[in-house]
Design a protein around this motif. Structure first.
Motif, PDB file in Angstrom:
ATOM      1  N   VAL A 187      32.970  38.812  30.435  1.00  0.00           N
ATOM      2  CA  VAL A 187      33.203  37.365  30.383  1.00  0.00           C
ATOM      3  C   VAL A 187      34.564  37.023  30.997  1.00  0.00           C
ATOM      4  CG1 VAL A 187      33.594  35.401  28.829  1.00  0.00           C
ATOM      5  CG2 VAL A 187      31.682  36.957  28.424  1.00  0.00           C
ATOM      6  N   ALA A 188      35.576  37.815  30.675  1.00  0.00           N
ATOM      7  CA  ALA A 188      36.916  37.569  31.239  1.00  0.00           C
ATOM      8  C   ALA A 188      36.900  37.688  32.756  1.00  0.00           C
ATOM      9  CB  ALA A 188      37.918  38.553  30.636  1.00  0.00           C
ATOM     10  N   GLY A 189      36.126  38.643  33.276  1.00  0.00           N
ATOM     11  CA  GLY A 189      36.034  38.821  34.719  1.00  0.00           C
ATOM     12  C   GLY A 189      35.389  37.638  35.419  1.00  0.00           C
ATOM     13  N   HIS A 190      34.511  36.936  34.707  1.00  0.00           N
ATOM     14  CA  HIS A 190      33.813  35.778  35.279  1.00  0.00           C
ATOM     15  C   HIS A 190      34.417  34.454  34.809  1.00  0.00           C
ATOM     16  CE1 HIS A 190      30.748  38.998  35.655  1.00  0.00           C
ATOM     17  NE2 HIS A 190      30.428  38.350  36.763  1.00  0.00           N
ATOM     18  N   LEU A 191      35.539  34.520  34.114  1.00  0.00           N
ATOM     19  CA  LEU A 191      36.117  33.332  33.499  1.00  0.00           C
ATOM     20  C   LEU A 191      36.467  32.248  34.519  1.00  0.00           C
ATOM     21  CD1 LEU A 191      37.185  31.979  30.919  1.00  0.00           C
ATOM     22  CD2 LEU A 191      39.343  33.204  31.260  1.00  0.00           C
ATOM     23  N   GLY A 192      36.974  32.672  35.671  1.00  0.00           N
ATOM     24  CA  GLY A 192      37.399  31.695  36.675  1.00  0.00           C
ATOM     25  C   GLY A 192      38.849  31.274  36.520  1.00  0.00           C
ATOM     26  N   TYR A 193      39.506  31.796  35.473  1.00  0.00           N
ATOM     27  CA  TYR A 193      40.926  31.531  35.223  1.00  0.00           C
ATOM     28  C   TYR A 193      41.650  32.869  35.133  1.00  0.00           C
ATOM     29  CZ  TYR A 193      39.914  26.650  33.987  1.00  0.00           C
ATOM     30  OH  TYR A 193      39.531  25.325  34.019  1.00  0.00           O
ATOM     31  N   THR A 211      41.583  42.466  36.935  1.00  0.00           N
ATOM     32  CA  THR A 211      41.939  41.114  36.522  1.00  0.00           C
ATOM     33  C   THR A 211      40.781  40.168  36.828  1.00  0.00           C
ATOM     34  OG1 THR A 211      42.839  40.543  38.697  1.00  0.00           O
ATOM     35  CG2 THR A 211      44.360  41.570  37.116  1.00  0.00           C
ATOM     36  N   SER A 212      40.866  38.953  36.319  1.00  0.00           N
ATOM     37  CA  SER A 212      39.859  37.942  36.637  1.00  0.00           C
ATOM     38  C   SER A 212      39.870  37.627  38.125  1.00  0.00           C
ATOM     39  CB  SER A 212      40.123  36.663  35.835  1.00  0.00           C
ATOM     40  OG  SER A 212      39.973  36.904  34.456  1.00  0.00           O
ATOM     41  N   HIS A 243      43.980  41.880  50.510  1.00  0.00           N
ATOM     42  CA  HIS A 243      44.876  40.812  50.045  1.00  0.00           C
ATOM     43  C   HIS A 243      44.731  40.545  48.550  1.00  0.00           C
ATOM     44  CE1 HIS A 243      45.841  40.177  54.181  1.00  0.00           C
ATOM     45  NE2 HIS A 243      44.650  39.680  54.496  1.00  0.00           N
ATOM     46  N   TYR A 244      44.163  41.513  47.822  1.00  0.00           N
ATOM     47  CA  TYR A 244      43.951  41.309  46.385  1.00  0.00           C
ATOM     48  C   TYR A 244      45.252  41.004  45.652  1.00  0.00           C
ATOM     49  CZ  TYR A 244      43.720  42.823  41.499  1.00  0.00           C
ATOM     50  OH  TYR A 244      43.881  42.897  40.136  1.00  0.00           O
ATOM     51  N   GLU A 245      46.258  41.867  45.797  1.00  0.00           N
ATOM     52  CA  GLU A 245      47.501  41.680  45.056  1.00  0.00           C
ATOM     53  C   GLU A 245      48.212  40.395  45.480  1.00  0.00           C
ATOM     54  OE1 GLU A 245      49.829  45.226  45.343  1.00  0.00           O
ATOM     55  OE2 GLU A 245      48.294  46.473  44.385  1.00  0.00           O
ATOM     56  N   LYS A 246      48.153  40.084  46.774  1.00  0.00           N
ATOM     57  CA  LYS A 246      48.767  38.859  47.279  1.00  0.00           C
ATOM     58  C   LYS A 246      48.050  37.639  46.708  1.00  0.00           C
ATOM     59  CE  LYS A 246      49.927  36.409  51.568  1.00  0.00           C
ATOM     60  NZ  LYS A 246      49.844  36.444  53.061  1.00  0.00           N
ATOM     61  N   THR A 247      46.718  37.703  46.639  1.00  0.00           N
ATOM     62  CA  THR A 247      45.933  36.591  46.075  1.00  0.00           C
ATOM     63  C   THR A 247      46.256  36.401  44.605  1.00  0.00           C
ATOM     64  OG1 THR A 247      44.133  36.989  47.646  1.00  0.00           O
ATOM     65  CG2 THR A 247      43.603  35.698  45.689  1.00  0.00           C
ATOM     66  N   PHE A 248      46.373  37.506  43.874  1.00  0.00           N
ATOM     67  CA  PHE A 248      46.741  37.436  42.459  1.00  0.00           C
ATOM     68  C   PHE A 248      48.086  36.741  42.305  1.00  0.00           C
ATOM     69  CE2 PHE A 248      48.991  38.992  38.748  1.00  0.00           C
ATOM     70  CZ  PHE A 248      48.060  38.869  37.741  1.00  0.00           C
TER      71      PHE A 248
END
Length: 270
Positions: A187-193, A211-212, A243-248
């Motif tokens: 659920v946390a992965g799909h939270l959107g936040y 992370t989410s 770009h995962y870490e940059k996006t985070f």
């Protein structure tokens, strides 16, 4: 006759339990972040837009088909356990409490590996078109997307339960704890936040946990970020988005800026 009624009652209890667990986790997170506190936490929204209602309705409909499939498989595993065919044991301290907690950890690690590789398999073009595309209709997922699977994928997803039941000596409550943990992280992965703190995705220790933002990118970009709980397999197999870490970090900057803007508005209103 009585035995048949008892079995039917047990089946209803299992289905009710799975349904209520799903509704409790998904519903509470959705109500909090998408309705009650949606404006307060808007800055933490990974994609700065809300999904359309039709997509949310589809997520819920697909989820209840998944719950029925999960129920059938879990009932089969319970039946096998009652007939001495699985590795379930009694009493809870048969192998000591250290092993009890170790068995839960083993379930989580096994599931993380199982999920990564079955998820990669689901992205094989024929299987993606046949089954996994249903889950990817949620390009901007909500908590309800956690169980929004095609029936074929639902069978694959719940396959971890018999795999655990037949290979890892366990107390029944250990699988229950594992299942609750799995649903919570799903659920946390799909939270959107994004709820994790600044620097989490690049921290030398915490970067090994997903992370989410990580899974949200998978829904939006498709061919990257396949992991569930941990980031081991994605890093090892080089399937993290570059770009995962940059996006985070960008999501966290937006979240922090949102807090600043909200405080400024509150001060201005005083």
């Amino acid at each position: 006759m009585l035995s048949s009624l008892a079995n039917s009652f047990d089946s209803l209890i299992v289905l009710f339990s799975i349904s209520m667990r799903y509704l409790l986790f998904t519903g509470s997170f959705y109500l909090f972040f998408y309705i009650w506190r949606n404006k307060r936490y808007w800055g933490a929204k990974i994609q700065q837009r809300y999904p359309e209602n039709k997509h949310i309705i589809n997520e819920i409909k697909n989820s209840f088909v998944t719950i029925l499939i999960f129920g059938v498989v879990i009932l089969t595993v319970i039946w096998a356990g009652k007939h001495g065919l699985t590795q379930v044991y009694q009493p809870i301290n048969k192998y000591g409490y250290a092993y009890y907690f170790l068995s839960i950890g083993a379930m989580i690690v096994l599931h993380d590996t199982y999920f990564y590789w079955t998820h990669r398999l689901m992205h094989w073009k024929p299987l993606f078109k046949l089954a996994h595309k249903t889950h990817h209709l949620s390009t901007n997922p909500t908590p309800f997307a956690a169980y929004a699977f095609h029936p074929i994928e639902a069978l694959v997803e719940v396959g971890i339960i018999p795999l655990i039941a037949f290979t890892i000596p366990h107390h029944a409550s250990a699988i229950t704890i594992f299942s609750i943990y799995s649903l919570l992280l799903n659920v946390a992965g799909h939270l959107g936040y994004e709820l994790f703190p600044k620097g989490f995705a690049s921290h030398k220790l915490f970067k090994w946990h997903n992370t989410s933002t990580h899974h949200n990118m998978h829904h939006r970009l498709v061919k990257c970020n396949y992991g569930l709980y941990f980031n081991f397999w994605d890093r090892l197999m080089k399937t993290n988005h570059p770009h995962y870490e940059k996006t985070f970090d960008t999501v966290i900057e937006n979240r922090e800026q949102g807090k600043i803007n909200r405080l400024a508005e509150e001060v201005a209103l005083k």
